[in-house]
Write an enzyme that holds these catalytic residues in place. Structure first.
Site, PDB file in Angstrom:
ATOM      1  N   GLU A   1      -2.324  -5.279  -3.425  1.00 33.33           N
ATOM      2  CA  GLU A   1      -1.371  -4.471  -2.670  1.00 33.33           C
ATOM      3  C   GLU A   1      -0.245  -5.346  -2.118  1.00 33.33           C
ATOM      4  O   GLU A   1       0.928  -4.952  -2.134  1.00 33.33           O
ATOM      5  CB  GLU A   1      -2.090  -3.740  -1.536  1.00 33.33           C
ATOM      6  CG  GLU A   1      -3.029  -2.652  -2.025  1.00 33.33           C
ATOM      7  CD  GLU A   1      -3.760  -1.956  -0.891  1.00 33.33           C
ATOM      8  OE1 GLU A   1      -3.726  -2.471   0.244  1.00 33.33           O
ATOM      9  OE2 GLU A   1      -4.370  -0.901  -1.151  1.00 33.33           O
TER      10      GLU A   1
ATOM     11  N   ASP B   1       0.831  -1.198   0.000  1.00 32.46           N
ATOM     12  CA  ASP B   1       0.000   0.000   0.000  1.00 32.46           C
ATOM     13  C   ASP B   1       0.874   1.259   0.000  1.00 32.46           C
ATOM     14  O   ASP B   1       0.601   2.221  -0.729  1.00 32.46           O
ATOM     15  CB  ASP B   1      -0.925  -0.023   1.216  1.00 32.46           C
ATOM     16  CG  ASP B   1      -1.787   1.214   1.315  1.00 32.46           C
ATOM     17  OD1 ASP B   1      -2.572   1.475   0.378  1.00 32.46           O
ATOM     18  OD2 ASP B   1      -1.691   1.941   2.323  1.00 32.46           O
TER      19      ASP B   1
ATOM     20  N   ASN C   1      -6.738  -6.292  -1.545  1.00 32.29           N
ATOM     21  CA  ASN C   1      -5.674  -6.489  -0.558  1.00 32.29           C
ATOM     22  C   ASN C   1      -4.549  -7.340  -1.140  1.00 32.29           C
ATOM     23  O   ASN C   1      -3.365  -7.079  -0.907  1.00 32.29           O
ATOM     24  CB  ASN C   1      -6.235  -7.171   0.694  1.00 32.29           C
ATOM     25  CG  ASN C   1      -7.186  -6.267   1.461  1.00 32.29           C
ATOM     26  OD1 ASN C   1      -7.285  -5.079   1.193  1.00 32.29           O
ATOM     27  ND2 ASN C   1      -7.898  -6.843   2.410  1.00 32.29           N
TER      28      ASN C   1
END
EC number: 3.1.26.3
Length: 250
Positions: free
Chosen positions: A143, A73, A140
């Protein structure tokens, strides 16, 4: 020599299937990222959802992709920030922040993950609902994949992956810029013209690394019209207002 009786042959077959599976996984990673993986364990970790770890007694959370997600991220945010900084040299900080948030928000990450086929690689508990998967799991994992590329090949490789494999093929930056506006103000103006009351309901959820992600539902005359998400309350409300305007045909 491989014996054809007893257990030697079945064991050989098992390892051959295992190696074949590993080869397919490596090929999948190379196809997605543009680079052959060095440390395959990093990439397997990137696609391991925390629900899989909870199924195995004695396993710890560091065996899921949450830490890689945190790292990825940060790398993703830095790459996109630099990209926009160079692409729009005369735009103010607020403009850059708004465009970046629209590129890297949770929904965008989920859509990008699906476009490059990551949903076929993610390992998670079968009990996870479809809504939970669509809400966060694939984004998710994307990332976490950025984090894995960074650790395996370095920042420049991660930067090239983000720009060449994600942003340029799948993100229409020109369209994003042309529609970047204060949607909340537009919605309020519409509501005032039509004698409607507008309000927002906000919820916050803590993500990996202590970052908060917010969801906002816009209600017109107490009727829910649209929901948005963002890393700040303002971003979430802006996205909700944008979607409400779309629903109203504006």
């Amino acid at each position: 020599m491989v014996q054809r009786s007893g257990r030697t042959l079945p064991l050989f077959g098992f390892f051959r299937r295992l190696l074949g599976h590993d080869r397919q996984f490596r090929q999948a990673i190379a196809s997605v990222t543009g680079r052959a993986p060095g440390n395959v364990r990093l990439y397997r970790l990137a696609f391991t959802h925390a629900s899989m770890v909870r199924q195995q007694p004695g396993q710890t959370r560091h065996l899921s992709n949450e830490r890689l997600e945190f790292l990825g991220d940060a790398v993703l945010g830095a790459v996109v920030a630099e990209f926009l900084f160079r692409k729009f040299p005369y735009e103010p900080e607020g403009f850059l922040t708004e465009v970046r948030s629209r590129i890297v928000n949770r929904e965008s990450m989920n859509q990008l993950a699906l476009k490059i086929g990551l949903d076929a690689l993610v390992q998670l508990d079968a009990g996870q609902s479809r809504s939970a998967r669509s809400r966060s799991v694939n984004g998710n994992a994307l990332e976490a994949l950025v984090g894995a590329v960074y650790l395996d090949h370095g920042y420049e490789a991660a930067r090239q992956f983000v720009l060449k494999r994600l942003i340029r093929p799948f993100v229409d930056v020109k369209a994003l810029v042309s529609t970047t506006a204060n949607f909340k103000s537009k919605l309020i103006e519409w509501a005032q013209r039509h004698g409607k009351a507008v309000r927002y309901e906000l919820n916050g959820e803590q993500r990996t690394g202590g970052v908060m992600e917010f969801s906002a539902t816009v209600l017109i005359d107490d009727e829910a019209v649209a929901t948005g998400m963002g890393l700040s309350k303002k971003q979430a409300e802006q996205q909700a207002a944008e979607r409400a305007l779309d629903a109203l045909g504006m």
